[in-house]
Design a protein around this motif. Structure first.
Motif, mmCIF file in Angstrom:
data_model
loop_
_atom_site.group_PDB
_atom_site.id
_atom_site.type_symbol
_atom_site.label_atom_id
_atom_site.label_comp_id
_atom_site.label_asym_id
_atom_site.label_seq_id
_atom_site.Cartn_x
_atom_site.Cartn_y
_atom_site.Cartn_z
ATOM 1 N N LYS A 38 0.883 -1.158 0.000
ATOM 2 C CA LYS A 38 0.000 0.000 0.000
ATOM 3 C C LYS A 38 0.921 1.208 0.000
ATOM 4 O O LYS A 38 1.831 1.307 0.816
ATOM 5 N N ILE A 39 0.702 2.125 -0.941
ATOM 6 C CA ILE A 39 1.525 3.329 -0.997
ATOM 7 C C ILE A 39 1.020 4.302 0.056
ATOM 8 O O ILE A 39 -0.186 4.568 0.147
ATOM 9 N N ALA A 40 1.950 4.800 0.859
ATOM 10 C CA ALA A 40 1.607 5.705 1.955
ATOM 11 C C ALA A 40 0.984 6.983 1.423
ATOM 12 O O ALA A 40 1.413 7.531 0.405
ATOM 13 N N ASP A 41 -0.019 7.449 2.115
ATOM 14 C CA ASP A 41 -0.675 8.704 1.776
ATOM 15 C C ASP A 41 0.212 9.849 2.265
ATOM 16 O O ASP A 41 0.433 10.006 3.460
ATOM 17 N N THR A 42 0.740 10.618 1.330
ATOM 18 C CA THR A 42 1.669 11.688 1.721
ATOM 19 C C THR A 42 1.048 13.077 1.554
ATOM 20 O O THR A 42 1.767 14.053 1.409
ATOM 21 N N THR A 43 -0.287 13.128 1.614
ATOM 22 C CA THR A 43 -0.920 14.439 1.565
ATOM 23 C C THR A 43 -0.505 15.228 2.798
ATOM 24 O O THR A 43 -0.299 14.651 3.873
ATOM 25 N N LYS A 44 -0.365 16.528 2.623
ATOM 26 C CA LYS A 44 0.124 17.382 3.718
ATOM 27 C C LYS A 44 -0.760 17.233 4.949
ATOM 28 O O LYS A 44 -1.973 17.284 4.877
ATOM 29 N N SER A 45 -0.109 17.049 6.058
ATOM 30 C CA SER A 45 -0.793 16.925 7.335
ATOM 31 C C SER A 45 0.097 17.559 8.390
ATOM 32 O O SER A 45 1.305 17.707 8.187
ATOM 33 N N ASP A 46 -0.492 17.911 9.505
ATOM 34 C CA ASP A 46 0.320 18.477 10.582
ATOM 35 C C ASP A 46 0.813 17.385 11.526
ATOM 36 O O ASP A 46 1.437 17.659 12.537
ATOM 37 N N LYS A 47 0.544 16.134 11.165
ATOM 38 C CA LYS A 47 0.988 14.999 11.985
ATOM 39 C C LYS A 47 2.014 14.167 11.214
ATOM 40 O O LYS A 47 1.942 14.052 9.991
ATOM 41 N N VAL A 48 2.930 13.560 11.941
ATOM 42 C CA VAL A 48 3.955 12.705 11.345
ATOM 43 C C VAL A 48 3.308 11.465 10.736
ATOM 44 O O VAL A 48 2.472 10.816 11.375
ATOM 45 N N SER A 49 3.709 11.156 9.493
ATOM 46 C CA SER A 49 3.240 9.928 8.859
ATOM 47 C C SER A 49 4.326 9.400 7.928
ATOM 48 O O SER A 49 5.340 10.065 7.694
ATOM 49 N N VAL A 50 4.101 8.197 7.400
ATOM 50 C CA VAL A 50 5.058 7.600 6.469
ATOM 51 C C VAL A 50 5.217 8.524 5.275
ATOM 52 O O VAL A 50 4.244 9.049 4.743
ATOM 53 N N GLY A 51 6.472 8.756 4.886
ATOM 54 C CA GLY A 51 6.774 9.643 3.772
ATOM 55 C C GLY A 51 7.292 11.001 4.225
ATOM 56 O O GLY A 51 7.921 11.708 3.455
ATOM 57 N N ASN A 52 7.035 11.365 5.488
ATOM 58 C CA ASN A 52 7.521 12.646 6.011
ATOM 59 C C ASN A 52 8.999 12.594 6.354
ATOM 60 O O ASN A 52 9.524 11.543 6.710
ATOM 61 N N VAL A 53 9.644 13.753 6.238
ATOM 62 C CA VAL A 53 10.986 13.938 6.780
ATOM 63 C C VAL A 53 10.781 14.710 8.075
ATOM 64 O O VAL A 53 10.158 15.774 8.080
ATOM 65 N N VAL A 54 11.261 14.145 9.168
ATOM 66 C CA VAL A 54 10.987 14.697 10.495
ATOM 67 C C VAL A 54 12.288 15.037 11.200
ATOM 68 O O VAL A 54 13.226 14.238 11.208
ATOM 69 N N THR A 55 12.326 16.223 11.803
ATOM 70 C CA THR A 55 13.465 16.613 12.621
ATOM 71 C C THR A 55 13.047 16.463 14.073
ATOM 72 O O THR A 55 11.981 16.958 14.477
ATOM 73 N N ILE A 56 13.868 15.736 14.836
ATOM 74 C CA ILE A 56 13.575 15.541 16.257
ATOM 75 C C ILE A 56 14.780 15.957 17.095
ATOM 76 O O ILE A 56 15.913 15.924 16.631
ATOM 77 N N THR A 57 14.488 16.359 18.314
ATOM 78 C CA THR A 57 15.533 16.679 19.274
ATOM 79 C C THR A 57 15.426 15.670 20.404
ATOM 80 O O THR A 57 14.354 15.505 21.006
ATOM 81 N N TYR A 58 16.536 14.986 20.655
ATOM 82 C CA TYR A 58 16.580 14.018 21.749
ATOM 83 C C TYR A 58 16.652 14.756 23.075
ATOM 84 O O TYR A 58 17.005 15.938 23.125
ATOM 85 N N ASP A 59 16.360 14.039 24.174
ATOM 86 C CA ASP A 59 16.379 14.672 25.489
ATOM 87 C C ASP A 59 17.775 15.147 25.902
ATOM 88 O O ASP A 59 17.906 15.986 26.785
ATOM 89 N N ASP A 60 18.836 14.678 25.211
ATOM 90 C CA ASP A 60 20.191 15.155 25.514
ATOM 91 C C ASP A 60 20.598 16.340 24.631
ATOM 92 O O ASP A 60 21.731 16.791 24.661
ATOM 93 N N GLY A 61 19.649 16.839 23.800
ATOM 94 C CA GLY A 61 19.919 17.998 22.960
ATOM 95 C C GLY A 61 20.353 17.666 21.550
ATOM 96 O O GLY A 61 20.426 18.544 20.694
#
Length: 155
Positions: free
Chosen positions: A76-99
């Motif tokens: 099943k191809i992931a739905d990559t329509t714009k959303s404000d929630k993280v989903s398959v296909g997104n590039v996400v920047t995260i900060t770990y608890d150590d910075g």
């Protein structure tokens, strides 16, 4: 009857599998058939290592073709329509608890490649952040213990 689970892929991942399958069928399969024919023409098959090698290569090739056909049929191809929630296909920047700050592309499990910062939606971090929004801090449960990450960007 066993329920078949859908395999989640990005559009790029699906295309890569299709291209590999096409190459195996149109280029590799004829090469292997030619090698088998040439080995068979050498005579006695009982002691013909070229023939045995060609048969093994053919078996591996056909198994890979079957595997790719199955994956494509059940994906099943992931739905990559714009959303404000993280989903398959997104590039996400995260900060770990150590910075420490990391950027990951969320992909299906078949496409995961930690060396290219592609993590599966089924990985500990992927599971934790999918469905969450920017500035949310989530708890990640991993085999090495729990830690927190904050989602700072979704693209």
């Amino acid at each position: 009857m066993k329920q078949v689970e859908n395999i989640i892929l990005t559009a790029d991942g699906y295309l890569e599998l299709e291209q590999e399958l096409n190459m195996l069928k149109t280029e590799k399969r004829p090469e292997v058939i030619k090698a088998l024919k040439e080995a068979r023409d050498l005579g006695d098959l009982s002691e013909n290592s070229d023939y045995d090698a060609a048969r093994n290569e053919q078996a591996q090739l056909e198994a890979r073709i079957k595997e790719l056909e199955y994956k494509l049929e059940h994906s099943k191809i992931a739905d990559t329509t714009k959303s404000d929630k993280v989903s398959v296909g997104n590039v996400v920047t995260i900060t770990y608890d150590d910075g420490e700050i990391e950027e990951y592309k969320i992909v299906g499990s078949l496409e995961a490649d930690p060396f290219e910062n592609k993590i599966s939606n089924e990985s500990p971090i992927g599971k934790a952040i999918v469905g969450h929004k920017i500035n949310e801090t989530v708890e990640v449960s991993s085999p090495n213990g729990n830690f927190s990450v904050t989602i700072t960007k979704i693209a």
